[in-house]
Scaffold this motif. Sequence first.
Motif, PDB file in Angstrom:
ATOM      1  N   LYS A 192      38.872  41.756  37.052  1.00 51.18           N
ATOM      2  CA  LYS A 192      40.322  41.952  36.982  1.00 51.18           C
ATOM      3  C   LYS A 192      41.122  40.670  37.184  1.00 51.18           C
ATOM      4  O   LYS A 192      42.333  40.725  37.290  1.00 51.18           O
ATOM      5  N   GLY A 193      40.462  39.511  37.246  1.00 55.31           N
ATOM      6  CA  GLY A 193      41.168  38.258  37.482  1.00 55.31           C
ATOM      7  C   GLY A 193      42.265  37.994  36.465  1.00 55.31           C
ATOM      8  O   GLY A 193      43.388  37.636  36.811  1.00 55.31           O
ATOM      9  N   LYS A 194      41.951  38.175  35.194  1.00 54.64           N
ATOM     10  CA  LYS A 194      42.939  37.944  34.133  1.00 54.64           C
ATOM     11  C   LYS A 194      44.099  38.921  34.255  1.00 54.64           C
ATOM     12  O   LYS A 194      45.259  38.547  34.085  1.00 54.64           O
ATOM     13  N   GLN A 195      43.789  40.161  34.575  1.00 55.86           N
ATOM     14  CA  GLN A 195      44.817  41.196  34.691  1.00 55.86           C
ATOM     15  C   GLN A 195      45.816  40.890  35.802  1.00 55.86           C
ATOM     16  O   GLN A 195      46.994  41.211  35.680  1.00 55.86           O
ATOM     17  N   ILE A 196      45.370  40.252  36.885  1.00 56.55           N
ATOM     18  CA  ILE A 196      46.298  39.962  37.988  1.00 56.55           C
ATOM     19  C   ILE A 196      46.891  38.559  37.885  1.00 56.55           C
ATOM     20  O   ILE A 196      47.527  38.081  38.803  1.00 56.55           O
ATOM     21  N   GLY A 197      46.666  37.880  36.744  1.00 51.92           N
ATOM     22  CA  GLY A 197      47.355  36.613  36.477  1.00 51.92           C
ATOM     23  C   GLY A 197      46.597  35.360  36.863  1.00 51.92           C
ATOM     24  O   GLY A 197      47.211  34.317  37.076  1.00 51.92           O
ATOM     25  N   LEU A 198      45.270  35.433  36.921  1.00 51.17           N
ATOM     26  CA  LEU A 198      44.477  34.264  37.278  1.00 51.17           C
ATOM     27  C   LEU A 198      43.715  33.742  36.067  1.00 51.17           C
ATOM     28  O   LEU A 198      43.249  34.525  35.242  1.00 51.17           O
ATOM     29  N   SER A 199      43.568  32.439  35.997  1.00 50.39           N
ATOM     30  CA  SER A 199      42.709  31.846  34.979  1.00 50.39           C
ATOM     31  C   SER A 199      41.255  31.990  35.429  1.00 50.39           C
ATOM     32  O   SER A 199      40.987  32.344  36.581  1.00 50.39           O
ATOM     33  N   ASP A 200      40.320  31.704  34.522  1.00 46.48           N
ATOM     34  CA  ASP A 200      38.907  31.784  34.887  1.00 46.48           C
ATOM     35  C   ASP A 200      38.585  30.825  36.035  1.00 46.48           C
ATOM     36  O   ASP A 200      37.857  31.173  36.961  1.00 46.48           O
ATOM     37  N   GLN A 201      39.135  29.623  35.946  1.00 41.58           N
ATOM     38  CA  GLN A 201      38.888  28.624  36.984  1.00 41.58           C
ATOM     39  C   GLN A 201      39.451  29.093  38.329  1.00 41.58           C
ATOM     40  O   GLN A 201      38.798  28.972  39.362  1.00 41.58           O
ATOM     41  N   GLU A 202      40.669  29.649  38.326  1.00 38.34           N
ATOM     42  CA  GLU A 202      41.276  30.141  39.557  1.00 38.34           C
ATOM     43  C   GLU A 202      40.485  31.312  40.136  1.00 38.34           C
ATOM     44  O   GLU A 202      40.302  31.406  41.353  1.00 38.34           O
ATOM     45  N   SER A 203      39.997  32.196  39.267  1.00 37.24           N
ATOM     46  CA  SER A 203      39.171  33.314  39.744  1.00 37.24           C
ATOM     47  C   SER A 203      37.911  32.807  40.417  1.00 37.24           C
ATOM     48  O   SER A 203      37.497  33.318  41.455  1.00 37.24           O
ATOM     49  N   TYR A 204      37.305  31.779  39.817  1.00 35.26           N
ATOM     50  CA  TYR A 204      36.078  31.228  40.392  1.00 35.26           C
ATOM     51  C   TYR A 204      36.352  30.576  41.751  1.00 35.26           C
ATOM     52  O   TYR A 204      35.625  30.800  42.711  1.00 35.26           O
ATOM     53  N   ILE A 205      37.438  29.792  41.823  1.00 32.90           N
ATOM     54  CA  ILE A 205      37.801  29.133  43.092  1.00 32.90           C
ATOM     55  C   ILE A 205      38.107  30.180  44.162  1.00 32.90           C
ATOM     56  O   ILE A 205      37.658  30.075  45.307  1.00 32.90           O
ATOM     57  N   LEU A 206      38.850  31.217  43.787  1.00 30.82           N
ATOM     58  CA  LEU A 206      39.189  32.274  44.737  1.00 30.82           C
ATOM     59  C   LEU A 206      37.938  33.033  45.186  1.00 30.82           C
ATOM     60  O   LEU A 206      37.816  33.413  46.351  1.00 30.82           O
TER      61      LEU A 206
END
Length: 196
Positions: free
Chosen positions: A20-34
């Motif tokens: 759901k990272g993209k759905q909540i407004g995160l890029s792939d890189q941001e999802s990975y860092i988070l």
Amino acid sequence: MNNILIDYNCIDFHKLLFLKGKQIGLSDQESYILNIMLLLHEQGVSLLTPQMIAKYCTSDMKAIDQAMLKFVNERYLDRHNGILDFKPLYRRLLDEKVEEVNQVNLIERFEDAFGRPLSQTEIEIINSFKRDGYDDQMIVDALLEAVRSNVLNFRYIEKILSNWARYGKKMRNKPIENTTNEAFSDEVKNLEWWKV
């Protein structure tokens, strides 16, 4: 119901974040860092820094730093006395509404206190306070403490923040509480001082 699921770790938020990272407004890189931050948090690491996260990914320090600021500024994460809270992220992933918090404009507060516009270096110092885990209210309280002590410089504010993080938040110069007439007896209130 969702609070119970969160409290008892019934949901795998790592998988949910990737889905759901993209759905909540995160890029792939941001999802990975988070996701790295979430994993380190679960392992008991309380102070997360860009240098620590860089050990586990190929993103450069600037990208990690910007992502971490985004997570806090856009309320994917909260900070309470320097410690990250992941509950806003959990609520977003579970499609719950994240309650809005009045954002404090730190730049304006510092410019008002200093009586001048801040330089780019000073703005970067304020951002470093946020990266170090201090929430906006704690930074404002440290600024007010410095103003009351009549020591307006960033090193002093940084020392206040680090002491509060280490020993707990104790304001030396607390605001003076207004005393009301209720604290005085009727005899004192009704005293006709001109007749004494």
